[in-house]
Design a protein around this motif. Sequence first.
Motif, short mmCIF file in Angstrom:
data_model
loop_
_atom_site.label_atom_id
_atom_site.label_comp_id
_atom_site.label_asym_id
_atom_site.label_seq_id
_atom_site.Cartn_x
_atom_site.Cartn_y
_atom_site.Cartn_z
N GLY A 90 0.83 -1.20 0.00
CA GLY A 90 0.00 0.00 0.00
C GLY A 90 0.85 1.24 0.00
O GLY A 90 2.08 1.15 -0.10
N THR A 91 0.19 2.37 0.11
CA THR A 91 0.94 3.63 0.09
C THR A 91 0.77 4.37 1.41
O THR A 91 -0.22 4.17 2.13
CB THR A 91 0.47 4.54 -1.07
N ILE A 92 1.74 5.22 1.69
CA ILE A 92 1.76 5.96 2.95
C ILE A 92 0.66 7.01 2.96
O ILE A 92 0.53 7.79 2.01
CB ILE A 92 3.14 6.62 3.14
N THR A 93 -0.15 7.02 4.02
CA THR A 93 -1.18 8.05 4.13
C THR A 93 -0.85 9.06 5.24
O THR A 93 -1.43 10.14 5.28
CB THR A 93 -2.58 7.43 4.39
N SER A 94 0.04 8.69 6.17
CA SER A 94 0.51 9.66 7.17
C SER A 94 1.89 9.24 7.64
O SER A 94 2.12 8.06 7.95
CB SER A 94 -0.46 9.73 8.35
N ARG A 95 2.80 10.21 7.67
CA ARG A 95 4.19 9.90 8.01
C ARG A 95 4.47 10.04 9.50
O ARG A 95 3.71 10.65 10.24
CB ARG A 95 5.13 10.82 7.20
N GLY A 121 6.08 11.31 12.87
CA GLY A 121 6.53 12.59 13.42
C GLY A 121 5.62 13.77 13.15
O GLY A 121 5.81 14.85 13.71
N VAL A 122 4.60 13.59 12.31
CA VAL A 122 3.74 14.73 11.98
C VAL A 122 2.74 14.99 13.11
O VAL A 122 2.37 14.10 13.86
CB VAL A 122 2.97 14.53 10.64
N LEU A 123 2.34 16.25 13.21
CA LEU A 123 1.28 16.62 14.15
C LEU A 123 0.00 16.74 13.35
O LEU A 123 0.02 17.17 12.21
CB LEU A 123 1.60 17.97 14.79
N SER A 124 -1.11 16.33 13.95
CA SER A 124 -2.38 16.55 13.26
C SER A 124 -3.47 16.79 14.26
O SER A 124 -3.30 16.57 15.47
CB SER A 124 -2.71 15.36 12.35
N SER A 125 -4.60 17.25 13.76
CA SER A 125 -5.70 17.62 14.66
C SER A 125 -6.29 16.41 15.37
O SER A 125 -6.94 16.56 16.40
CB SER A 125 -6.79 18.33 13.85
N ILE A 126 -6.07 15.19 14.83
CA ILE A 126 -6.72 14.04 15.45
C ILE A 126 -5.90 13.44 16.58
O ILE A 126 -6.32 12.50 17.23
CB ILE A 126 -7.11 12.92 14.43
N ASP A 164 1.44 5.36 8.69
CA ASP A 164 0.12 4.85 8.27
C ASP A 164 0.16 4.40 6.82
O ASP A 164 0.62 5.15 5.95
CB ASP A 164 -0.95 5.94 8.43
N ILE A 165 -0.38 3.21 6.59
CA ILE A 165 -0.47 2.67 5.24
C ILE A 165 -1.94 2.47 4.92
O ILE A 165 -2.62 1.69 5.60
CB ILE A 165 0.29 1.32 5.11
N GLY A 166 -2.43 3.17 3.92
CA GLY A 166 -3.84 3.05 3.55
C GLY A 166 -4.15 1.67 3.00
O GLY A 166 -3.33 1.09 2.27
N SER A 167 -5.30 1.14 3.37
CA SER A 167 -5.68 -0.20 2.90
C SER A 167 -7.18 -0.36 3.10
O SER A 167 -7.86 0.60 3.47
CB SER A 167 -4.91 -1.25 3.70
N SER A 168 -7.70 -1.55 2.85
CA SER A 168 -9.12 -1.76 3.06
C SER A 168 -9.34 -2.72 4.22
O SER A 168 -8.48 -3.55 4.53
CB SER A 168 -9.78 -2.29 1.79
N GLY A 220 -10.20 6.51 8.77
CA GLY A 220 -10.46 5.58 7.67
C GLY A 220 -9.63 4.33 7.87
O GLY A 220 -8.74 4.30 8.72
N PRO A 221 -9.91 3.27 7.10
CA PRO A 221 -9.15 2.02 7.28
C PRO A 221 -7.69 2.17 6.87
O PRO A 221 -7.40 2.64 5.78
CB PRO A 221 -9.89 1.03 6.38
N HIS A 222 -6.82 1.85 7.78
CA HIS A 222 -5.38 1.85 7.47
C HIS A 222 -4.65 1.04 8.52
O HIS A 222 -5.20 0.74 9.58
CB HIS A 222 -4.82 3.27 7.39
#
Length: 253
Positions: free
Chosen positions: A137-142, A144-149, A158-162, A231-233
């Motif tokens: 799969g492909t990276i959806t979040s790397r 060390g990043v900060l995010s609102s969640i 994070d690797i996006g998948s189903s 989402g699923p990952h």
Amino acid sequence: MPEYSFCLRKKDSKVDNDKIFDKIISTGVTYYKYYAVMVNSEEKYYVSTFQECENIINQLKEKDSDNIDSISYIVKYETGLQGFTSVDTAVAELYVEKPKLPVYSPSTVAGSVVTGANISYALADLGGISFINPISGTITSRFGVLSSIRSSYHTGLDIGSSVGTPIAAAASGTVAFSGTKSAYGKLITIDHGNGVVTYYAHCSALYKSVGEVVEQGEIIAAVGMTGNTTGPHLHIEVRVNGVAYNPVDYFNY
Ligand SMILES: [Zn+2]
């Protein structure tokens, strides 16, 4: 292909279509067109129409047959006919049930896990352990990043998948945690020795319990969207002595 020519014949001569057809057949080579259903490039069954091939493959897909990727078909032009098999018989004989993995219930002892937000960008010494990708799969979040969640730095990758995609153990080891853990949702961790532990979070199902020994590549869980996720990952972590390191340094994403 036969070659045809026109000729004149007497009005009262007794020739009909069947006789003409027999004549053509007897003076040439007849090719029959039909289809072979293949398993791993080996011809298994013969059917007369393209539609029957499609029916067989579609029915096996619907039944989620474990061997669906190895089944195909080819068109045949042969001078002899093979015995045909009905769609129902072919489907019944080809169907292979998918192996059912036992689902571990997280209500029992889950083990221990370090969930601190302590991260490092240094290259950790894994003591010679090498990892394979748990899913493609492909990276959806790397890392060390900060995010609102979340309230702190992202401790994994994070690797996006189903939902339901099988997750393989990155390396052999012993299951250290298998259960539900706050924001991680359903989490499984594997202790590879040398203080090296990998995390697989937000799973929909966990197939191994604490203390079980797993081989590299063994299916340990399924991708989901439990815990803190939009989402699923698959959230993967690499921890060495509790500190989270950047997974891209150890995986091939
Ligand atoms: Zn994540």
